[in-house]
Design a protein around this motif. Structure first.
Motif, PDB file in Angstrom:
ATOM      1  N   LEU A   5      53.655 -28.919  33.655  1.00  0.00           N
ATOM      2  CA  LEU A   5      54.307 -28.946  32.033  1.00  0.00           C
ATOM      3  C   LEU A   5      52.949 -28.365  31.605  1.00  0.00           C
ATOM      4  O   LEU A   5      52.351 -27.756  30.657  1.00  0.00           O
ATOM      5  CB  LEU A   5      54.891 -29.945  31.868  1.00  0.00           C
ATOM      6  N   LEU A   6      51.791 -29.313  32.424  1.00  0.00           N
ATOM      7  CA  LEU A   6      50.966 -29.565  32.005  1.00  0.00           C
ATOM      8  C   LEU A   6      49.807 -28.103  32.357  1.00  0.00           C
ATOM      9  O   LEU A   6      49.270 -27.652  30.858  1.00  0.00           O
ATOM     10  CB  LEU A   6      49.728 -30.177  32.396  1.00  0.00           C
ATOM     11  N   SER A   8      51.857 -25.329  32.152  1.00  0.00           N
ATOM     12  CA  SER A   8      52.431 -23.860  31.619  1.00  0.00           C
ATOM     13  C   SER A   8      51.330 -24.170  30.192  1.00  0.00           C
ATOM     14  O   SER A   8      51.181 -23.350  29.562  1.00  0.00           O
ATOM     15  CB  SER A   8      53.454 -24.565  31.725  1.00  0.00           C
ATOM     16  N   LEU A   9      50.937 -25.442  29.747  1.00  0.00           N
ATOM     17  CA  LEU A   9      50.767 -25.298  28.184  1.00  0.00           C
ATOM     18  C   LEU A   9      48.912 -24.745  28.517  1.00  0.00           C
ATOM     19  O   LEU A   9      49.303 -24.274  27.165  1.00  0.00           O
ATOM     20  CB  LEU A   9      50.450 -27.152  27.658  1.00  0.00           C
ATOM     21  N   VAL A  12      49.273 -20.875  28.142  1.00  0.00           N
ATOM     22  CA  VAL A  12      49.802 -20.799  26.564  1.00  0.00           C
ATOM     23  C   VAL A  12      48.451 -21.145  25.997  1.00  0.00           C
ATOM     24  O   VAL A  12      48.160 -20.313  24.891  1.00  0.00           O
ATOM     25  CB  VAL A  12      50.980 -21.563  26.341  1.00  0.00           C
ATOM     26  N   GLN A  13      47.843 -22.184  26.155  1.00  0.00           N
ATOM     27  CA  GLN A  13      46.623 -22.128  25.028  1.00  0.00           C
ATOM     28  C   GLN A  13      45.305 -20.797  25.361  1.00  0.00           C
ATOM     29  O   GLN A  13      45.347 -20.182  24.450  1.00  0.00           O
ATOM     30  CB  GLN A  13      45.807 -23.410  25.431  1.00  0.00           C
ATOM     31  N   ASN A 109      49.211 -27.319  20.428  1.00  0.00           N
ATOM     32  CA  ASN A 109      48.656 -26.860  22.234  1.00  0.00           C
ATOM     33  C   ASN A 109      48.156 -28.146  22.407  1.00  0.00           C
ATOM     34  O   ASN A 109      48.652 -28.535  24.035  1.00  0.00           O
ATOM     35  CB  ASN A 109      49.010 -25.276  21.894  1.00  0.00           C
ATOM     36  N   TYR A 110      46.909 -28.117  22.298  1.00  0.00           N
ATOM     37  CA  TYR A 110      45.330 -28.547  22.163  1.00  0.00           C
ATOM     38  C   TYR A 110      46.374 -30.079  22.496  1.00  0.00           C
ATOM     39  O   TYR A 110      45.697 -30.716  23.570  1.00  0.00           O
ATOM     40  CB  TYR A 110      44.602 -28.377  21.939  1.00  0.00           C
ATOM     41  N   ALA A 112      49.318 -31.466  22.469  1.00  0.00           N
ATOM     42  CA  ALA A 112      50.355 -31.702  23.523  1.00  0.00           C
ATOM     43  C   ALA A 112      49.562 -31.794  25.248  1.00  0.00           C
ATOM     44  O   ALA A 112      49.328 -32.802  26.164  1.00  0.00           O
ATOM     45  CB  ALA A 112      51.331 -30.527  23.749  1.00  0.00           C
ATOM     46  N   ILE A 113      48.426 -30.668  25.509  1.00  0.00           N
ATOM     47  CA  ILE A 113      47.647 -31.246  26.421  1.00  0.00           C
ATOM     48  C   ILE A 113      46.983 -32.370  26.697  1.00  0.00           C
ATOM     49  O   ILE A 113      46.907 -33.129  28.439  1.00  0.00           O
ATOM     50  CB  ILE A 113      46.415 -29.604  26.306  1.00  0.00           C
TER      51      ILE A 113
END
Length: 499
Positions: A5-6, A8-9, A12-13, A109-110, A112-113
């Protein structure tokens, strides 16, 4: 730390950041060539280098102890720089909607990271200081590619910010020297590429400027003092106007010529010009001169023939548009004003027009001639065009069509070579004529593959002198690399002879 998940984020970033850089910063907003964005470019450079450090760290290292605290500090500094960047952007430019949305998604998104990565870093911070080398397979390869990419773009942004020191526009006031003091001038299209510079020059020289526009936000960015109207009906009959400059119209080179686009191109020009005719008819005292726009497309594609204002035209969509536009403008003469119709060539400046579109591919070494490269390009620097507009207002002799082009048109291959030389890049990738015709049809044939060798006979005969005559010295000046070379003086007789 190996959480799918990390990573993947993070992926995306990286993707959203690449889109923001390539589409917004490079392709549409062209930040590297906007002197006003010097501060934003420096912030982008520092942030990119921080991202390069973070991607390398996350892809190949587990920092422990004090090193983990350093990584957390870098993450916090990145947040601070991003907030500073938001403020700088709001103060210095108007962001398009897509960029605002992209920035919002990047921030979410950042966040969430950070939620996922900070607990891991805090755990490592409690261990003895050191580094453990790791590999996350394909994720590590992605991190390496992203790190190298943002580091390169960080260097580009930093050097672009340094270059912008040389790109600062000279004072606009001197461009209106031909005008008598305290003129009252109405400008339509005053928020466009040429109109903005014209309005700035008139306002800086102390003239009373009225701008007709539908875009209040863009008008708010124009230099004061000036008056903004959204309809000509807002001007009463006793309004005093010494001159009208009509530049309004749907951009002709900003997209393929669909049926709707063709209608918009023609209707926007005729509608505004007809409304100006009604305004002049009801004014107690009409202006002494109306300068209205047109383009060298009036001549159609004419090969190598030297074209002056009396030359005939070849059939083309651009001719139909310009001919109808000129006819509407000339009809205003029935109410008293002298009418000047400027058949403008390719207007050169880093803030807009053709040159602004070419800078990014040529700077990345992707530029080249279009088709055979033998088609003529009749050009004029933006400042010379503004000076010519003011000259046309102030000088009684020019009337009717006036070619607004520099005395030395060039072939497309030479234009490409001059631009590449100024940017110190090779000319590598020609655009095939067959491909362009297949994609753009009439648009490609007229705007890219066709051309006109237009000569400014009337402008020179009326006493106008161009500051930028040769393309090489013009590009050097526009791109901040002026070598102080003086342009040769052209006479009307030389132009008439095609020299």
């Amino acid at each position: 730390m190996t959480s799918t998940l990390l990573w993947s984020l993070i992926a995306v970033q990286i993707a959203m950041g690449a889109f923001d850089t390539l589409y917004h910063h490079e392709l549409t907003e062209r930040l590297a060539w906007r002197p006003s964005q010097r501060g934003e470019l420096r912030l982008h450079a520092v942030r990119n280098w921080l991202y390069a450090l973070l991607f390398l760290t996350l892809g190949f290292v587990e920092p422990k102890g004090f090193l983990a605290w350093i990584v957390m500090g870098v993450l916090i500094v990145e947040v601070i720089i991003t907030l500073m960047d938001f403020v700088e952007e709001d103060l210095s430019r108007r962001l398009p909607a897509t960029e605002r949305v992209n920035h919002t998604l990047l921030a979410l998104n950042y966040g969430a990271i950070l939620v996922l990565i900070l607990p891991v870093l805090l755990g490592w911070a409690g261990e003895a200081t050191g580094m453990a080398w790791v590999s996350h397979g394909a994720w590590s390869l992605l991190a390496l590619i992203a790190s190298l990419s943002v580091a390169v773009f960080g260097l580009r942004d930093w050097f672009a910010a340094e270059r912008s020191e040389r790109l600062g526009l000279a004072s606009a006031a001197g461009l209106a020297d031909a005008l008598a003091p305290a003129q009252k001038i109405l400008v339509t299209g005053g928020t466009g590429f040429v109109g903005q510079r014209l309005v700035a020059s008139l306002a800086a020289a102390g003239h009373e400027v009225t701008v007709l526009t539908r875009d209040g936000a863009k008008a708010a960015a124009l230099p004061a003092p000036l008056r903004v109207v959204t309809s000509l009906d807002q001007l009463p009959g006793d309004t005093r106007l010494d001159a009208i400059v009509n530049l309004a119209g749907e951009p002709i080179a900003d997209g393929l010529w669909t049926r709707a686009k063709r209608r918009a191109i023609l209707a926007s020009r005729l509608r505004t010009t007809r409304r100006l005719a009604k305004l002049v008819a009801r004014l107690d005292r009409p202006p002494s001169v109306v300068v209205s726009g047109s383009a060298v497309g009036w001549y159609g594609s004419r090969g190598d023939e030297g074209l002056v204002e009396s030359s005939p035209a070849a059939p083309a969509f651009t001719h139909r548009v310009c001919e109808a536009w000129e006819r509407e403008a000339m009809d205003i003469a029935a109410f008293g004003p002298r009418i000047v119709v400027l058949r403008t060539g390719l207007v050169l400046g880093v803030e807009g027009g053709l040159l602004a579109r070419l800078l990014m591919p040529f700077e990345f070494g992707l530029g080249g001639r279009i088709g055979s490269g033998r088609q003529w390009m009749s050009w004029i620097s933006r400042d010379d065009l503004v000076r010519l507009i003011c000259h046309a207002v102030a000088t009684p002799s020019p009337s009717g069509p006036v070619n607004a082009t520099a005395p030395e048109p060039v072939r497309n291959a030479d234009f490409s070579a001059f631009l590449a030389r100024q940017l110190r890049r090779p000319v590598l990738l020609p655009l095939p004529a067959r491909l362009l015709h297949g994609l753009g049809r009439d648009f490609a044939d007229e705007m890219l593959l066709g051309g006109q060798r237009v000569l400014p006979q009337k402008a020179l005969a009326s006493g106008f002198r161009f500051r930028h005559v040769r393309l090489d010295t013009a590009l050097a000046s526009i791109l901040g690399q002026d070598e102080g070379q003086e342009a040769p003086v052209h006479s009307a007789a030389m132009v008439a002879a095609g020299k």
